[in-house]
Design an enzyme around this catalytic site. Sequence first.
Site, mmCIF file in Angstrom:
data_model
loop_
_atom_site.group_PDB
_atom_site.id
_atom_site.type_symbol
_atom_site.label_atom_id
_atom_site.label_comp_id
_atom_site.label_asym_id
_atom_site.label_seq_id
_atom_site.Cartn_x
_atom_site.Cartn_y
_atom_site.Cartn_z
ATOM 1 N NE ARG A 28 -2.367 -1.915 2.732
ATOM 2 C CZ ARG A 28 -1.371 -3.109 2.613
ATOM 3 N NH1 ARG A 28 -2.696 -3.923 1.543
ATOM 4 N NH2 ARG A 28 -0.539 -4.085 2.946
ATOM 5 C CB THR A 29 3.316 2.396 2.038
ATOM 6 O OG1 THR A 29 2.456 2.299 3.020
ATOM 7 C CG2 THR A 29 4.011 4.085 2.594
ATOM 8 C CE LYS A 87 26.850 -3.857 -6.882
ATOM 9 N NZ LYS A 87 27.087 -2.769 -7.379
ATOM 10 N NE ARG A 141 7.215 0.847 4.884
ATOM 11 C CZ ARG A 141 6.046 0.381 4.859
ATOM 12 N NH1 ARG A 141 6.307 -1.143 4.787
ATOM 13 N NH2 ARG A 141 4.777 1.192 5.288
ATOM 14 C CG HIS A 163 3.410 4.446 8.877
ATOM 15 N ND1 HIS A 163 4.075 5.172 7.694
ATOM 16 C CD2 HIS A 163 3.682 2.908 8.489
ATOM 17 C CE1 HIS A 163 3.321 4.140 6.238
ATOM 18 N NE2 HIS A 163 3.546 3.366 6.836
HETATM 19 N N1 ASP Z 1 1.889 -1.335 6.797
HETATM 20 C C1 ASP Z 1 1.265 -0.620 8.245
HETATM 21 C C2 ASP Z 1 2.708 -0.908 8.157
HETATM 22 O O1 ASP Z 1 3.775 -0.423 7.229
HETATM 23 C C3 ASP Z 1 1.119 -2.386 8.796
HETATM 24 C C4 ASP Z 1 1.799 -3.674 9.206
HETATM 25 O O2 ASP Z 1 2.424 -3.928 8.349
HETATM 26 O O3 ASP Z 1 0.866 -4.388 10.030
HETATM 27 O O4 ASP Z 1 3.359 -0.410 9.315
#
Ligand code: ASP
Length: 329
Positions: A77-78, A107, A128, A156
């Site tokens: 999703r993100t 590397k 991320r 987040h």
């Molecule tokens: N998608 C959310 C996160 O990246 C929740 C999860 O992974 O549970 O934190």
Amino acid sequence: MSNQPLFDYSQLPAKRATRDNPLRGKSILSVAQFDKEIIEYLFGRTREMREMVQRVGTVNLLRQYVAACIFYEPSTRTSSSFIGAMERLGGRTIPITSGVEFSSVSKGETLADTMQVLEQYADVIVLRHHEIGAAKMAAEYTHVPIINAGDGAGEHPTQALLDLFTIQDELGSLDGLKVAMVGDLRYGRTVHSLTKLLLQYNVKLRFVSPEILRLPLNVMNQVIDAGVDVRETHDVADVIENADVLYVTRVQKERFTDLRQYEEVKNFYEITPELMKRAQEKMVVMHPLPRVGEIHYAVDSDPRAAYFRQVKNGMFVRMALLAAVLGQA
Ligand code: ASP
């Protein structure tokens, strides 16, 4: 294909053009950066983005911009909502979202070096990472804004903003609500970020988790210092009848060092249609997703199940954020 711009952005309400943009050029690292005024500003832009997508689909607002999206941890999703957000605004992306293991990271390149390379190509970096504080560190090494798309069990912020937007959108207001968070409150970074954001509003908080997954003390202390009405329990039954929002989370398997402990708690909760019968008619069920058994599929058809609407809002909030950070909101 026509080259006609799909939407005349100047047609949006005049206040958009004159309102000061508090996020221009800023990295988005933590929810601590967001006070009520900035949130209101962002949500105003978010509603405009939604209206724009509903009316015309895409615009050329960010045509001259490139976003690098680098994900050292899995994401569906993100990553796709940030990429979708850039696409909807006419921008471009450098997606490094599946396979950091095939990049120079494998590397042995440091995060600082990777960031300093990506900023040569991109105007903003969406990051991320599995370590708490990684986004903050990255921001110290770059001259372009960094957007924290999740730093380990830390924060987040963009998820919390879309969660907050969804609560307001579904229930009309944030003040006066009783919000129950259920599941992995220890490792669930979305819970940490949303809790901190909610402290700015007049809410009651209920935390429901197994003993070993209770909210970390540093977050709980912030809740207590804010003077919010708060209770902890192990049992969803204690909160289901009075909650306005049931924010359900998955147990974060990847954060456990002892997998036997994970096995003990992984099926602690399941929201079922039977349980939903006891909830208020206007309650909303939310989940940052992915779900792995915490919400029964039969709940999906319940109008109170807001998690897919929440997903959609994610793209609108990220459109507003990208436009704001790049100085185009
Ligand atoms: N998608 C959310 C996160 O990246 C929740 C999860 O992974 O549970 O934190």
